[in-house]
Design a protein around this motif. Structure first.
Motif, PDB file in Angstrom:
ATOM      1  N   PRO A   1       0.721  -1.182  -0.255  1.00  0.00           N
ATOM      2  CA  PRO A   1       0.010  -0.096   0.127  1.00  0.00           C
ATOM      3  C   PRO A   1       1.041   1.324   0.052  1.00  0.00           C
ATOM      4  N   ALA A   2       0.357   2.414  -0.083  1.00  0.00           N
ATOM      5  CA  ALA A   2       1.096   3.539  -0.555  1.00  0.00           C
ATOM      6  C   ALA A   2       1.597   4.059   0.760  1.00  0.00           C
ATOM      7  N   SER A   3       2.923   4.141   0.846  1.00  0.00           N
ATOM      8  CA  SER A   3       3.499   4.551   2.258  1.00  0.00           C
ATOM      9  C   SER A   3       2.980   6.088   2.676  1.00  0.00           C
ATOM     10  N   PRO A   4       3.089   6.199   3.832  1.00  0.00           N
ATOM     11  CA  PRO A   4       2.309   7.332   4.671  1.00  0.00           C
ATOM     12  C   PRO A   4       3.230   8.652   4.206  1.00  0.00           C
ATOM     13  N   LYS A   5       4.516   8.413   4.166  1.00  0.00           N
ATOM     14  CA  LYS A   5       5.559   9.419   3.816  1.00  0.00           C
ATOM     15  C   LYS A   5       4.836   9.943   2.416  1.00  0.00           C
ATOM     16  N   ARG A   6       4.750   9.175   1.347  1.00  0.00           N
ATOM     17  CA  ARG A   6       4.525   9.340   0.027  1.00  0.00           C
ATOM     18  C   ARG A   6       3.101   9.958   0.094  1.00  0.00           C
ATOM     19  N   ASN A   7       2.201   9.684   0.707  1.00  0.00           N
ATOM     20  CA  ASN A   7       0.712  10.180   0.972  1.00  0.00           C
ATOM     21  C   ASN A   7       0.983  11.591   1.157  1.00  0.00           C
ATOM     22  N   ALA A   8       1.683  11.724   2.500  1.00  0.00           N
ATOM     23  CA  ALA A   8       2.077  13.282   2.812  1.00  0.00           C
ATOM     24  C   ALA A   8       2.512  14.221   1.783  1.00  0.00           C
TER      25      ALA A   8
ATOM     26  N   LEU B   1       2.396  13.814  -1.547  1.00  0.00           N
ATOM     27  CA  LEU B   1       1.284  14.064  -2.483  1.00  0.00           C
ATOM     28  C   LEU B   1       0.368  15.045  -1.903  1.00  0.00           C
ATOM     29  N   LYS B   2       0.020  14.968  -0.816  1.00  0.00           N
ATOM     30  CA  LYS B   2      -1.020  15.874  -0.012  1.00  0.00           C
ATOM     31  C   LYS B   2      -0.347  17.135  -0.097  1.00  0.00           C
ATOM     32  N   THR B   3       0.986  17.432   0.167  1.00  0.00           N
ATOM     33  CA  THR B   3       1.612  18.719   0.240  1.00  0.00           C
ATOM     34  C   THR B   3       1.639  19.231  -1.176  1.00  0.00           C
TER      35      THR B   3
ATOM     36  N   GLU C   1      -0.502  18.629  -3.650  1.00  0.00           N
ATOM     37  CA  GLU C   1      -1.667  18.793  -4.005  1.00  0.00           C
ATOM     38  C   GLU C   1      -1.872  20.237  -3.456  1.00  0.00           C
TER      39      GLU C   1
END
Length: 104
Positions: A33-40, A42-44, A46
């Motif tokens: 699954p997508a890593s929390p670091k990568r998700n963070a 990505l959110k930044t 966006e």
């Protein structure tokens, strides 16, 4: 000339290969699954993108507001000058008549 059976066999082989590749991709997504670091990150990105998309409009609005503020400051200075002229008008009118009295 290639026989129809050869073409059908090649099609079946390619379908198995594509299906296996698709299954492998689905399994990889499930097991990693997508890593929390990568998700963070990505959110930044966006958030920064949304901010950048509205930057030109905000800049124009702030520039318009600043120009209006400058106009109000200059109007206030002119208004104050006019008030001071009106306030000191009697004094300026009397000064030439009483030159000796004020030490001039």
């Amino acid at each position: 000339m290639v026989k129809l059976a050869t073409i059908k066999a090649e099609m079946a082989r390619l379908e198995r290969f594509i299906s296996a590749d698709r299954s492998f991709a689905i399994n990889m997504l499930r097991s990693h699954p997508a890593s929390p670091k990568r998700n963070a990150a990505l959110k930044t990105l966006e958030t920064r993108l949304i901010d950048a998309q509205g930057a030109a409009a905000r800049r124009k609005a702030l520039q318009f507001e600043r120009e209006g503020a400058y106009g109000r400051v200059f109007d206030a200075i002119v208004s104050e000058e006019n008030e001071l002229i009106a306030l000191y008008a009697p004094l300026w009118r009397d000064l030439p008549l009483n030159r000796g009295r004020y030490g001039g």
